[in-house]
Design a protein around this motif. Structure first.
Motif, mmCIF file in Angstrom:
data_model
loop_
_atom_site.group_PDB
_atom_site.id
_atom_site.type_symbol
_atom_site.label_atom_id
_atom_site.label_comp_id
_atom_site.label_asym_id
_atom_site.label_seq_id
_atom_site.Cartn_x
_atom_site.Cartn_y
_atom_site.Cartn_z
ATOM 1 N N LEU A 132 -36.552 -40.740 18.469
ATOM 2 C CA LEU A 132 -35.934 -42.039 18.220
ATOM 3 C C LEU A 132 -36.899 -43.033 17.583
ATOM 4 N N GLU A 133 -38.167 -42.977 17.947
ATOM 5 C CA GLU A 133 -39.132 -43.921 17.381
ATOM 6 C C GLU A 133 -39.224 -43.742 15.872
ATOM 7 N N GLN A 134 -39.353 -42.501 15.425
ATOM 8 C CA GLN A 134 -39.408 -42.243 13.989
ATOM 9 C C GLN A 134 -38.086 -42.615 13.321
ATOM 10 N N ALA A 135 -36.981 -42.314 14.000
ATOM 11 C CA ALA A 135 -35.669 -42.645 13.445
ATOM 12 C C ALA A 135 -35.519 -44.144 13.242
ATOM 13 N N SER A 136 -35.979 -44.937 14.210
ATOM 14 C CA SER A 136 -35.881 -46.397 14.100
ATOM 15 C C SER A 136 -36.763 -46.906 12.968
ATOM 16 N N ARG A 137 -37.945 -46.347 12.842
ATOM 17 C CA ARG A 137 -38.888 -46.769 11.792
ATOM 18 C C ARG A 137 -38.298 -46.512 10.404
ATOM 19 N N ILE A 138 -37.639 -45.352 10.251
ATOM 20 C CA ILE A 138 -37.054 -45.015 8.944
ATOM 21 C C ILE A 138 -35.770 -45.802 8.700
ATOM 22 N N GLN A 155 -32.311 -35.059 19.121
ATOM 23 C CA GLN A 155 -31.614 -35.199 20.396
ATOM 24 C C GLN A 155 -30.152 -35.659 20.232
ATOM 25 N N GLY A 156 -29.759 -35.900 18.972
ATOM 26 C CA GLY A 156 -28.369 -36.264 18.713
ATOM 27 C C GLY A 156 -28.116 -37.744 18.580
ATOM 28 N N GLN A 157 -29.169 -38.587 18.658
ATOM 29 C CA GLN A 157 -28.971 -40.029 18.472
ATOM 30 C C GLN A 157 -28.799 -40.325 16.992
ATOM 31 N N LEU A 158 -27.882 -41.232 16.689
ATOM 32 C CA LEU A 158 -27.561 -41.534 15.288
ATOM 33 C C LEU A 158 -27.686 -43.024 15.048
ATOM 34 N N ILE A 159 -28.465 -43.385 14.045
ATOM 35 C CA ILE A 159 -28.564 -44.781 13.619
ATOM 36 C C ILE A 159 -27.896 -44.882 12.263
ATOM 37 N N ASP A 160 -26.836 -45.676 12.201
ATOM 38 C CA ASP A 160 -26.095 -45.806 10.950
ATOM 39 C C ASP A 160 -26.763 -46.842 10.052
ATOM 40 N N THR A 161 -26.336 -46.898 8.796
ATOM 41 C CA THR A 161 -26.911 -47.862 7.849
ATOM 42 C C THR A 161 -26.596 -49.300 8.251
ATOM 43 N N SER A 162 -25.567 -49.472 9.073
ATOM 44 C CA SER A 162 -25.232 -50.815 9.541
ATOM 45 C C SER A 162 -26.158 -51.270 10.649
ATOM 46 N N GLY A 163 -26.964 -50.344 11.194
ATOM 47 C CA GLY A 163 -27.891 -50.674 12.264
ATOM 48 C C GLY A 163 -27.414 -50.264 13.639
ATOM 49 N N THR A 164 -26.167 -49.849 13.765
ATOM 50 C CA THR A 164 -25.646 -49.443 15.067
ATOM 51 C C THR A 164 -26.167 -48.059 15.436
ATOM 52 N N MET A 165 -26.405 -47.842 16.744
ATOM 53 C CA MET A 165 -26.912 -46.564 17.214
ATOM 54 C C MET A 165 -25.912 -45.952 18.198
ATOM 55 N N THR A 166 -25.643 -44.672 18.028
ATOM 56 C CA THR A 166 -24.709 -43.963 18.909
ATOM 57 C C THR A 166 -25.283 -42.599 19.249
ATOM 58 N N GLY A 167 -24.618 -41.915 20.193
ATOM 59 C CA GLY A 167 -24.975 -40.530 20.507
ATOM 60 C C GLY A 167 -26.050 -40.439 21.554
ATOM 61 N N GLY A 168 -26.717 -39.301 21.591
ATOM 62 C CA GLY A 168 -27.731 -39.035 22.602
ATOM 63 C C GLY A 168 -27.124 -38.339 23.793
#
Length: 228
Positions: free
Chosen positions: A76-82, A95-108
């Protein structure tokens, strides 16, 4: 488009619910776009699309249509940075967490879903094979409908028999009450007949009465026997 329409009609005809179809001829224009960003991903990470292996590349535009340029991050840390960098990216973690281009995060969550994209390619199905499968589906559907109708008929018959059994129980209960009432009358009538017979000088009227009572006793005894 024609194949897609056939698929939709098959789902509707067999009441299989809804699904989404991607028409290959409608996404062919994505062939050039789907490789345009391979050298511009941040931190050297790969796109989810780049990890898809197919036996026939004709299907790649359909995968790109569904996945787009979604990037795969290790955590998640790398995902948030990107995702929140100078350019917004759609990022999914291992792990299945998804960060969309709108900034919302789902899954996990605790359980990781696996096997959703098998590497085994389903062999093409001929029109004859498809027709045979449709015939089998229709046959099974008709069998299921017949079974449902038979079950409904049996349930109706069961309810009717239970209702009749209840009515019979009421009739039996009523007959038993009448039998008990007749049993109570017989001793009294027999005593009256005995008394009349013991009385000297029985008149014609008494004899007639005795005959009537005797007839009544016999009648009630017959009714009692029938009730039993």
């Amino acid at each position: 488009a024609e194949t897609g329409q056939h698929c939709v009609e098959f789902l509707r005809r067999n009441q299989l619910g809804r699904t989404t179809f991607i028409l290959l001829d409608k996404v062919a224009h994505l062939k050039a776009q789907m490789y345009a960003t391979t050298t511009r991903t941040p931190e050297g990470v790969k796109r989810l699309f780049d990890l898809v292996a197919v036996k026939n590349k004709i299907y790649l535009p359909a995968f790109y249509k569904a996945l787009g340029d979604t990037i795969v991050a290790t955590e998640l840390e790398q995902a948030s940075r990107i995702a929140y960098g100078a350019k917004r990216w759609r990022v999914v973690t291992l792990q299945g967490q998804l960060i969309d281009t709108s900034g919302t995060m789902t899954g996990g969550g605790h359980a990781v879903a696996r096997g959703g994209m098998s590497s085994t390619l389903v062999e093409p199905v001929s029109q004859d094979e498809m027709g045979e499968m449709e015939r089998q589906v229709n046959e099974l559907t008709n069998m299921a409908r017949d079974v449902a109708m038979k079950r409904a008929s049996l349930e109706t018959e069961r309810d009717r028999m239970l209702s009749s059994l209840s009515e019979i129980s009421v009739v039996i209960s009523k007959a038993e009450m009448e039998v008990e009432a007749l049993k109570g009358q017989i001793p009294d009538i027999q005593d009256r007949i005995k008394s009349l017979r013991q009385h000297q000088g029985v008149s014609v009227e008494d004899k007639t009465r005795i005959a009537e009572l005797t007839k009544q006793v016999d009648k009630e005894r017959n009714a009692l026997n029938k009730a039993k």
